[in-house]
Structure formats: structure tokens, C-alpha cells
Enzyme design. Structure first.
Site, mmCIF file in Angstrom:
data_model
loop_
_atom_site.group_PDB
_atom_site.id
_atom_site.type_symbol
_atom_site.label_atom_id
_atom_site.label_comp_id
_atom_site.label_asym_id
_atom_site.label_seq_id
_atom_site.Cartn_x
_atom_site.Cartn_y
_atom_site.Cartn_z
ATOM 1 N N HIS A 1 -27.352 15.980 -1.941
ATOM 2 C CA HIS A 1 -27.074 15.672 -3.346
ATOM 3 C C HIS A 1 -26.365 16.861 -3.998
ATOM 4 O O HIS A 1 -26.709 18.015 -3.714
ATOM 5 C CB HIS A 1 -28.400 15.395 -4.068
ATOM 6 C CG HIS A 1 -28.256 15.223 -5.551
ATOM 7 N ND1 HIS A 1 -27.823 14.043 -6.123
ATOM 8 C CD2 HIS A 1 -28.462 16.092 -6.583
ATOM 9 C CE1 HIS A 1 -27.786 14.186 -7.433
ATOM 10 N NE2 HIS A 1 -28.171 15.420 -7.749
ATOM 11 N N TYR B 1 0.811 -1.208 0.000
ATOM 12 C CA TYR B 1 0.000 0.000 0.000
ATOM 13 C C TYR B 1 0.853 1.270 0.000
ATOM 14 O O TYR B 1 0.526 2.244 -0.692
ATOM 15 C CB TYR B 1 -0.955 -0.013 1.195
ATOM 16 C CG TYR B 1 -1.971 -1.135 1.136
ATOM 17 C CD1 TYR B 1 -2.740 -1.328 -0.005
ATOM 18 C CD2 TYR B 1 -2.154 -2.010 2.211
ATOM 19 C CE1 TYR B 1 -3.667 -2.361 -0.076
ATOM 20 C CE2 TYR B 1 -3.089 -3.043 2.138
ATOM 21 C CZ TYR B 1 -3.835 -3.210 0.998
ATOM 22 O OH TYR B 1 -4.749 -4.229 0.920
#
Length: 449
Positions: free
Chosen positions: A432, A169
Site C-alpha cells: 500500500h 489505438y
């Protein structure tokens, strides 16, 4: 020899938080830190924050040189703020120097001006962190082209050709960053496949996105030698057929993990046990094998995250001043995140692990391209995967490979810890456009029902 109520060796996340807490409860604290460049610990100086700052700058198209300058300004400010956070407390003394144990509860501190000071601690907390591991490859350790993870963020100029040893990673984060800045990056890894813990569909998508960004991969390799040729590093390796291949680079980044920083502590003068990797052995309360001596953070081994170190503080605080209920073994739901583009976040079981354990599960899966916010962000790469126990409707694992995954994974973690059925996320009213509103559609129907 001066006796101190609390001695904390190392200025890391858990230690500094504990020092502040103890001081505000009227207790005397001595904090010993060997480097003025490490006030505040690994995260703010050489790991989480500076690396993520550079990753974000690369994604925004900032030049490498300007990004490094900005990162340096940020870390200097944070370092000073952390120093003042402790030094401003009447009950805290911050001492520059290197601590060496002379007994179970006694230390000598060698200061930069050559003095040696002796202290006895009623309580001692070891918080010295970890250091980069350099693999035993011929010619590597003394190579003028070698970088560790700290060096890589402090270069004067961008490497044209960069070889990264290690495809884990950390290696992927640096590969993503340097490739985005414009370096030609090659990753060498001795494993036959990368991201072995991840599900195959996720790993394949991550690797393909790296390749699309120009990163090259050489897996299943055995690096034979590092040498210098024409003012570049020459890296010679073999694959399975033992045919030797040599590639060249301006710099070599060793991204092969970190090991606990215990070598300088002279623990042989104590009854404090360490394991084969040099990590301090602790019990479920972070107590070492010596009474009233604790280990905090990376030095005790295990997951190397600043949020784990902070939780270590909570365990010790609860032991000293609380109900003595918190335990290391309680940390069953711990999220992780790899800051690549897009971000890769994970908690609980992967589909691969669930199959291996023979667990029944409902799989909810959704491509990032179906999410309006991903289109707004101009990055529709990736996917969401969540596993649910069909008997309880509780989430047992999630892998989110998508922009802003590092944020919304925490919603999954909260639902898991609170034992909320997945329908709570499905039916939630979200703002949203956001990535989180994808849960409305993700949880409509399992793909394996």
C-alpha cells in the site's frame, strides 16, 4: 553460393532472440538486416519504446524538442546494445543488406556498397516485420505534410495543428501524446463510432477524457482530397450529408494500420504462400508452405505485438530443441494495452462480447476515484471492469482503464492462465498504496448479482 545452417531475415524481437539461442547451441547463423537503424527491430527503434518514452515525457511536461532528443539517445543506445548482442557471438554474422528469395531455400543479398551475395539456408526464418499503411486518398501519398508513425516521432518541432487519419489505438496514442505536448489535434475516422470493440461505458469515458484534453473528433467522414493552401495542408471531407468541410493542419499523421513487409522478398520465386494482405501463411508451428522455412512476428499477420514475436521464438525453440508441444493456437489469453492517459488494458471478453455470446457472468466494477493510489497519482479518471464465470469463479475478461493498468493487467492474465478463482485476488495481501490493492475492494460484490 555459401550454405548456412540458419538464415534469419530481419533483426526483430523473435528473430534476434532465436539467433542468440541458436548460436549458443553451436549453430551457425546469418542475420540479414536492410537498415542499420533497425538493429533490434521495430519495437526499440520506431514503435513500443520510443513512442512510450515520448508519451511519458509529454505527461511529465518535457518540451517536445527535448523529448525527441532524449528518445533518440535511448534508441541509439538500445540499437548498439542489440547489435553487439548478436555480433559478439562467434557463430553469428550480421549482414547489412536486402534479402531477395531466388528459390525456396536460396537468397541473394544486395549490400549497401552494391555487392550481391548468394546464400543457401538449411533453415530460413523470415522476420521482416510490417510497414505503415497509407490510405488511398487523393493527394495524400505525395503530400509534403504527410507523416507516418515513424516520421511523427522524429519531427524537429511540434506541429501546431495536427490531423490524424484513423481513430484506432495507434491514432489515439499519438493524439494523446501530441495533445499533451501542446498540439491542437483533430482525429478523422470513417467509422461512425470509435473504439467499437470496447464497452460503451469505457469508450465514452475515453473519448470524453480526450475531448477534455482538447482533442477534436470527426467520425463517419469520407476524406475527399488533400491539397496545399497557404503553406498548410487542406483536408477536405464530407459527413453523412455530403456537405464538404475543409480543415487545415501543419502535419497529417496517417495512423491507419501496418501491413506485413513481404513485397521486397520476391516470394514469387518460391512456394511460400501469402494471403490477400501480403502476410505469410503459417501453420500452428509457424511453418510456411515450404519445409524448413518459418515466419516470425508481424510478417505473418495477426496481432502485432513484440511479446507475440517473442512467443513465436518460444514455439520455434520448442519445435527444434524441446518437446514440440507449444502451438500458436495455445495463445488464448493475450493482454493488450493502449498507452493513453490513463492507460487502457484489456484481456479476454468485454461485457459487450459476453452478452453477444450469451454467456452468464458476474460483473465486478469500480471507479478509479475510489482507489487511494489514484488520488496519490493525481489522476482519478477511469474504471475497472472484470467478468467472472458464476459457475467456476474464474475470470473470463477484464478491462482496466486506469493509471498503471499496463502493469496490473498482467496479474489478471496470470490468474486466468493459472485458473485461479477471483477470490484469490480479492483476498491477496497487497502493498500500500498501490493500484493492485484495488482488487481487494473490486471483487467484494458483483454489481449484477
Amino acid at each position: 553460393m555459401e550454405t548456412i545452417k540458419n538464415i534469419i531475415i530481419g533483426f526483430g524481437k523473435g528473430g534476434k532472440t532465436l539467433a542468440k539461442f541458436l548460436a549458443q547451441h553451436g549453430e551457425q547463423v546469418l542475420v540479414v538486416e536492410k537498415s542499420k537503424q533497425m538493429y533490434g527491430g521495430t519495437c526499440i527503434n520506431i514503435a513500443c519504446l520510443p513512442s512510450k518514452r515520448l508519451i511519458i515525457e509529454a505527461a511529465h511536461g518535457t518540451s517536445f524538442e527535448d523529448a525527441v532528443d532524449g528518445k533518440n539517445v535511448m534508441t541509439a543506445q538500445l540499437r548498439q546494445k542489440n547489435y553487439q548482442m548478436l555480433a559478439s557471438e562467434d557463430n553469428i554474422t550480421v549482414l547489412d543488406g536486402t534479402a531477395h528469395f531466388t528459390g525456396n531455400h536460396t537468397i541473394n543479398v544486395q549490400t549497401p556498397d552494391g555487392k550481391e551475395l548468394a546464400y543457401k539456408g538449411e533453415r530460413i526464418f523470415i522476420n521482416t516485420g510490417a510497414t505503415p499503411t497509407i490510405p488511398d486518398i487523393s493527394g495524400l501519398k505525395n503530400s509534403p505534410f504527410l507523416l507516418n508513425s515513424t516520421d511523427a516521432m522524429n519531427q524537429d518541432k511540434l506541429p501546431r495543428e495536427l490531423v490524424i487519419i484513423g481513430g484506432g489505438y495507434i491514432g489515439l496514442e499519438f493524439a494523446n501524446m501530441f495533445a499533451s505536448f501542446g498540439s491542437r489535434v483533430t482525429i478523422l475516422d470513417h467509422h461512425k463510432s470509435l473504439l467499437p470493440r470496447e464497452d460503451d461505458d469505457v469508450a465514452e469515458m475515453v473519448i470524453q477524457n480526450f475531448k477534455d484534453n482538447g482533442v477534436k473528433f470527426e467520425v463517419g467522414v469520407n476524406i475527399k482530397d488533400i491539397s496545399e493552401q497557404d503553406e498548410q495542408a487542406a483536408i477536405t471531407f464530407t459527413r453523412g450529408d455530403n456537405h464538404e468541410i475543409t480543415i487545415f493542419a501543419d502535419k497529417i499523421l496517417a495512423a491507419t494500420g501496418r501491413q506485413p513487409e513481404t513485397a521486397s522478398l520476391d516470394l514469387q520465386n518460391t512456394d511460400i504462400k501469402v494471403d490477400k494482405k501480403g502476410a505469410i501463411v503459417v501453420n500452428d508451428l509457424l511453418q510456411t508452405t515450404v519445409p524448413n522455412v518459418w515466419a516470425i512476428g508481424d510478417v505473418k499477420g495477426g496481432p502485432q505485438f513484440t511479446y507475440i514475436s517473442l512467443d513465436d521464438f518460444r514455439i520455434i525453440k520448442d519445435e527444434l530443441f524441446g518437446n514440440k508441444e507449444r502451438r500458436v493456437s495455445d495463445r488464448l489469453i493475450v493482454p493488450t494495452n493502449v498507452f493513453i492517459e490513463p492507460s487502457l488494458a484489456q484481456v479476454g471478453l468485454t461485457e459487450k462480447e459476453a452478452k453477444k455470446q450469451g454467456k452468464d457472468y458476474l460483473l465486478f466494477k469500480m471507479p478509479a476515484a475510489a482507489i487511494p493510489k489514484a488520488k496519490v497519482l493525481k489522476d482519478t479518471r477511469g474504471l475497472l471492469k472484470v467478468l467472472v464465470d458464476p459457475q467456476t469463479n474464474l475470470i473470463i475478461g477484464a478491462t482496466l482503464y486506469i493509471q498503471e493498468a499496463q502493469e496490473i493487467i498482467n496479474m489478471i492474465v496470470l490468474a486466468m492462465r493459472a485458473k485461479l478463482p477471483y477470490q484469490m485476488l480479492r483476498d491477496q495481501i497487497y502493498t500500500h498504496p498501490t493500484i493492485s490493492e484495488a482488487f481487494n475492494d473490486l471483487f467484494k460484490n458483483p454489481v449484477n448479482n
